[in-house]
Design a protein around this motif. Structure first.
Motif, PDB file in Angstrom:
ATOM      1  N   TYR A  95       6.044  -0.882  -0.607  1.00  0.00           N
ATOM      2  CA  TYR A  95       5.933  -1.017   0.831  1.00  0.00           C
ATOM      3  C   TYR A  95       7.081  -1.882   1.343  1.00  0.00           C
ATOM      4  N   SER A  96       7.381  -1.728   2.609  1.00  0.00           N
ATOM      5  CA  SER A  96       8.582  -2.378   3.150  1.00  0.00           C
ATOM      6  C   SER A  96       8.268  -3.401   4.237  1.00  0.00           C
ATOM      7  N   VAL A  97       6.983  -3.630   4.501  1.00  0.00           N
ATOM      8  CA  VAL A  97       6.605  -4.559   5.568  1.00  0.00           C
ATOM      9  C   VAL A  97       5.865  -5.749   4.974  1.00  0.00           C
ATOM     10  N   GLY A  98       5.808  -6.837   5.724  1.00  0.00           N
ATOM     11  CA  GLY A  98       4.995  -7.965   5.313  1.00  0.00           C
ATOM     12  C   GLY A  98       3.528  -7.636   5.486  1.00  0.00           C
ATOM     13  N   ILE A  99       2.717  -7.977   4.498  1.00  0.00           N
ATOM     14  CA  ILE A  99       1.323  -7.556   4.544  1.00  0.00           C
ATOM     15  C   ILE A  99       0.383  -8.744   4.370  1.00  0.00           C
ATOM     16  N   SER A 100      -0.834  -8.555   4.873  1.00  0.00           N
ATOM     17  CA  SER A 100      -1.894  -9.524   4.588  1.00  0.00           C
ATOM     18  C   SER A 100      -2.806  -8.998   3.482  1.00  0.00           C
ATOM     19  N   ALA A 101      -2.826  -7.679   3.292  1.00  0.00           N
ATOM     20  CA  ALA A 101      -3.631  -7.097   2.225  1.00  0.00           C
ATOM     21  C   ALA A 101      -3.162  -5.679   1.944  1.00  0.00           C
ATOM     22  N   LEU A 102      -3.425  -5.229   0.731  1.00  0.00           N
ATOM     23  CA  LEU A 102      -3.123  -3.854   0.331  1.00  0.00           C
ATOM     24  C   LEU A 102      -4.428  -3.226  -0.166  1.00  0.00           C
ATOM     25  N   HIS A 103      -4.639  -1.978   0.229  1.00  0.00           N
ATOM     26  CA  HIS A 103      -5.862  -1.281  -0.137  1.00  0.00           C
ATOM     27  C   HIS A 103      -5.525  -0.062  -0.997  1.00  0.00           C
ATOM     28  N   TRP A 104      -6.346   0.169  -2.005  1.00  0.00           N
ATOM     29  CA  TRP A 104      -6.321   1.443  -2.719  1.00  0.00           C
ATOM     30  C   TRP A 104      -7.581   2.207  -2.337  1.00  0.00           C
ATOM     31  N   LEU A 105      -7.379   3.458  -1.920  1.00  0.00           N
ATOM     32  CA  LEU A 105      -8.460   4.300  -1.428  1.00  0.00           C
ATOM     33  C   LEU A 105      -8.518   5.574  -2.255  1.00  0.00           C
ATOM     34  N   GLN A 106      -9.717   6.144  -2.346  1.00  0.00           N
ATOM     35  CA  GLN A 106      -9.906   7.397  -3.072  1.00  0.00           C
ATOM     36  C   GLN A 106     -10.541   8.413  -2.148  1.00  0.00           C
ATOM     37  N   GLN A 107     -10.003   9.624  -2.172  1.00  0.00           N
ATOM     38  CA  GLN A 107     -10.568  10.685  -1.338  1.00  0.00           C
ATOM     39  C   GLN A 107     -10.698  11.958  -2.166  1.00  0.00           C
ATOM     40  N   HIS A 108     -11.958  12.427  -2.306  1.00  0.00           N
ATOM     41  CA  HIS A 108     -12.193  13.691  -2.982  1.00  0.00           C
ATOM     42  C   HIS A 108     -11.963  14.840  -2.008  1.00  0.00           C
ATOM     43  N   ILE A 148     -13.392   8.861   2.627  1.00  0.00           N
ATOM     44  CA  ILE A 148     -12.556   7.938   1.871  1.00  0.00           C
ATOM     45  C   ILE A 148     -13.407   6.795   1.342  1.00  0.00           C
ATOM     46  N   VAL A 149     -13.173   6.466   0.076  1.00  0.00           N
ATOM     47  CA  VAL A 149     -13.862   5.344  -0.552  1.00  0.00           C
ATOM     48  C   VAL A 149     -12.837   4.253  -0.831  1.00  0.00           C
ATOM     49  N   SER A 150     -13.164   3.053  -0.437  1.00  0.00           N
ATOM     50  CA  SER A 150     -12.265   1.935  -0.703  1.00  0.00           C
ATOM     51  C   SER A 150     -12.480   1.463  -2.138  1.00  0.00           C
ATOM     52  N   LEU A 151     -11.413   1.475  -2.940  1.00  0.00           N
ATOM     53  CA  LEU A 151     -11.516   1.050  -4.337  1.00  0.00           C
ATOM     54  C   LEU A 151     -11.214  -0.437  -4.494  1.00  0.00           C
ATOM     55  N   LEU A 196     -10.864   1.160 -13.639  1.00  0.00           N
ATOM     56  CA  LEU A 196      -9.767   1.054 -12.677  1.00  0.00           C
ATOM     57  C   LEU A 196      -9.240  -0.375 -12.631  1.00  0.00           C
ATOM     58  N   ILE A 197      -7.910  -0.462 -12.603  1.00  0.00           N
ATOM     59  CA  ILE A 197      -7.240  -1.753 -12.499  1.00  0.00           C
ATOM     60  C   ILE A 197      -6.178  -1.640 -11.415  1.00  0.00           C
ATOM     61  N   ALA A 198      -6.116  -2.609 -10.529  1.00  0.00           N
ATOM     62  CA  ALA A 198      -5.087  -2.631  -9.493  1.00  0.00           C
ATOM     63  C   ALA A 198      -4.334  -3.940  -9.583  1.00  0.00           C
ATOM     64  N   THR A 199      -3.016  -3.836  -9.477  1.00  0.00           N
ATOM     65  CA  THR A 199      -2.162  -5.021  -9.511  1.00  0.00           C
ATOM     66  C   THR A 199      -1.246  -5.015  -8.295  1.00  0.00           C
ATOM     67  N   ILE A 200      -0.802  -6.198  -7.917  1.00  0.00           N
ATOM     68  CA  ILE A 200       0.145  -6.303  -6.815  1.00  0.00           C
ATOM     69  C   ILE A 200       1.151  -7.390  -7.110  1.00  0.00           C
ATOM     70  N   ASN A 201       2.408  -7.119  -6.784  1.00  0.00           N
ATOM     71  CA  ASN A 201       3.484  -8.098  -6.876  1.00  0.00           C
ATOM     72  C   ASN A 201       4.025  -8.274  -5.467  1.00  0.00           C
ATOM     73  N   ILE A 202       3.650  -9.375  -4.847  1.00  0.00           N
ATOM     74  CA  ILE A 202       4.005  -9.597  -3.447  1.00  0.00           C
ATOM     75  C   ILE A 202       5.519  -9.748  -3.280  1.00  0.00           C
ATOM     76  N   GLN A 203       6.167 -10.426  -4.230  1.00  0.00           N
ATOM     77  CA  GLN A 203       7.614 -10.649  -4.119  1.00  0.00           C
ATOM     78  C   GLN A 203       8.369  -9.333  -4.175  1.00  0.00           C
ATOM     79  N   GLU A 204       7.902  -8.424  -5.043  1.00  0.00           N
ATOM     80  CA  GLU A 204       8.580  -7.132  -5.190  1.00  0.00           C
ATOM     81  C   GLU A 204       8.029  -6.075  -4.241  1.00  0.00           C
TER      82      GLU A 204
END
Lengths: 114, 107
Positions: free
Chosen positions: B25-38, B43-46, B59-67
């Motif tokens: 992503y290219s913007v400053g964020i307060s949160a990131l969401h992973w969603l699933q849609q069959h 939509i289900v929030s994961l 399921l495992i989700a990781t985030i690197n804010i600096q990158e």
């Protein structure tokens, strides 16, 4: 209750009809959203209600009219729709505006305009 | 240019494989969401992430804010995992969606 409930699940309407979509949540969320999603595309934001007041209207045509009667309920009134308005309409809610503290989607209403 | 880019767009895996879906992503964020849609469904929030790593079942989700990068991993994939996975970011004022990754897990 941790769900956002949308009714109906499916709706077929003519271009001269008036219908309403309903969205309900009992999680105490104070922000509620309507999204439109076309096939194989991400959802597009239509409206945001924050504390029962309309805070965002993303230049949606007036044939779509939102209503938030109370903090648990969000309606989308439809009138004189066009076939290109056929889509999945998703409702969502969040504790804070724009999902700062969690975001829950409903299962959607599949709308077909004939 | 989209504010949120996902890769790959489409992914086919054999049952049991380890799967990774990436989001930049290219913007400053307060949160990131992973969603699933069959298919045809809601939509289900994961996950909702603002830092580090979260795990829920396989399921495992990781985030690197600096990158400005997040990954969604699925271990021991199963055909019922077949769905579209959407990355979405919250900037505090706006919510931006990625175009989704369509995952098919073959038995």
């Amino acid at each position: 209750d941790t769900e956002v409930t949308q009714t109906p699940k499916h709706l077929v309407m003519g271009m001269t009809n008036k219908k309403s979509l309903k969205c309900e949540q009992h999680m105490g969320h104070r922000a509620m959203y309507w999204y439109k999603q076309k096939a194989k595309k991400p959802p597009e934001l239509m409206f945001v209600y924050s504390y029962e007041k309309l805070s965002i209207n993303e230049s949606v045509p007036s044939r779509f009219s939102p209503e938030c009667p109370n903090s648990s309920l969000l309606n989308l009134h439809l009138h004189a729709l066009q076939p290109e308005d056929s889509a999945l309409y998703l409702c969502a809610s969040s504790q804070g505006r724009q999902g700062s503290y969690g975001y829950t989607f409903g299962s959607g209403t599949r709308l077909t305009v004939v | 240019k989209n504010e949120v880019e996902q890769s790959p767009q489409n992914l086919t895996a054999q049952e049991g494989e380890f799967i990774t879906i990436n989001c930049s992503y290219s913007v400053g964020i307060s949160a990131l969401h992973w969603l699933q849609q069959h298919p045809g469904g809601g939509i289900v929030s994961l996950f909702m992430l603002s830092s580090g790593k979260k795990k829920h079942g396989r399921l495992i989700a990781t985030i690197n804010i600096q990158e400005k990068h997040s990954s969604l991993h699925i271990t021991a994939s199963h055909p019922r995992d077949s769905a579209v996975y959407i990355c979405a970011v919250n900037t505090g004022n706006q919510f931006y969606f990625g175009t989704g990754t369509s995952l098919t897990v073959i038995p």
